[in-house]
Design a protein around this motif. Structure first.
Motif: not given
Length: 325
Positions: A220-223, A250-262
């Motif tokens: 879940d990559f978050t800028y 509390l969770n803090i993230g992007d909530s859109h998981p991205v595959g490692l290859m992507a």
């Protein structure tokens, strides 16, 4: 308002301190500036504060309870953002006692300083998504009330221990605290031990990259700017109520998981280079996937990440070229 930021020479601490200064707070930063990764990068982050009014820095070990307590009293600290810790899942296998001192003794030191300083109205501290362990995720991602009793690394175990320590201090002393379970953070001024950063170094040097988990992992990559939005938003909303109710996670993230290859493909586009990939099996302590449900943080602060991965990696690549020439 005077805010103490621990880990101010670190990736997230540096960005958080700048945001607080920009909105007019007085910031006291502390950091031990160790050599877990390149200290010159940490020094360069600190140099960005040169000439800025309202910022004070002291080199300090957060596990030095007496020194931290004296600083909190002397500076009249009113809020604390505690981000200093020994990071890294894999490093915890090689150097376990570093985590005992920085993560456990350090967290206790900060809590003790806060509870003996009546002016401190809220302690926000860094936990980690690693507390969820390695298990299948639901369609909405990891939720704060999901089980967190099966850590797969010592790093994760220390972060869960910090949450329990904070829960006890809320119950005993009424200290208002918010633990933020960070998911993967990336962006300019990032940590060289993170995959996207180390991949960039190797790609630009023409060296092959090792892709662990055979590339099947997702994160879940978050800028970084979005993460700081969440930190400051949480800081502005101390938990209410009595006793144990004064602590929350509390969770803090992007909530859109991205595959490692992507992610690698996006990084290749940002850098304008193609990586030579060497596929490796999963490493000890790693988890297959992470994915945050951030509905609680959104309800509390309006938190909503804005920077998508392609744009964020473009910004990182631009900084990377400038920093490394």
């Amino acid at each position: 308002m005077t805010v103490l930021v621990t880990g101010a020479a670190g990736f997230v601490g540096h960005a958080t301190a700048h945001r607080l200064l920009a909105r007019g707070e007085r910031v006291v930063g502390i950091d031990i500036v160790n050599d877990y990764y390149d200290p010159t990068l940490k020094a360069a982050r600190l140099a960005t504060f040169d000439g800025l009014s309202g910022f004070t820095f002291e080199r300090m070990d957060i596990a030095d309870a007496a020194a931290v307590a004296a600083l909190v009293r002397r500076e009249g600290v009113m809020r604390v953002v505690h981000l200093a810790a020994q990071a890294g899942v894999r490093y915890s296998i090689e150097n376990p006692f570093a985590y005992e001192r920085s993560n456990l003794a350090g967290h206790l030191s900060v809590m003790e300083a806060c509870r003996h300083a009546p002016a401190v109205g809220h302690l926000v501290y860094a936990s980690s998504s690693s507390v969820y362990g390695d298990r299948p995720m639901g369609g909405q991602g990891f939720r704060e009330d999901d089980p967190v009793d099966a850590p797969v690394s010592l790093y994760a175990a220390t972060k869960r221990a910090c949450e329990l320590m904070s829960q006890s201090y809320a119950a005993l002393y009424g200290l208002p605290q918010t633990g933020l379970r960070f998911f993967t953070v990336y962006g300019p001024w990032g940590r060289p031990d993170m995959a996207y950063f180390s991949f960039s170094q190797k790609i630009m040097a023409g060296e092959p990259i090792e892709v662990f988990g055979e590339g099947r992992m997702a994160r879940d990559f978050t800028y970084i700017d979005d993460i700081v939005d969440g930190i400051v938003g949480a800081l502005d909303h101390p938990p209410e109520g009595d006793g144990a109710a004064r602590h929350r996670v509390l969770n803090i993230g992007d909530s859109h998981p991205v595959g490692l290859m992507a992610m690698i493909e996006s990084l290749e586009r940002a850098l304008g280079r193609t990586a030579e990939k060497v596929m490796r099996p999963m490493q000890k302590g790693d988890v297959t996937a992470t994915f945050a449900d951030v509905s609680k943080l959104h309800a509390l602060t309006g938190y909503r990440p804005k920077v998508m991965l392609d744009e964020g990696l473009d910004r990182f690549a631009s900084w990377f070229r400038g920093y490394y020439g």
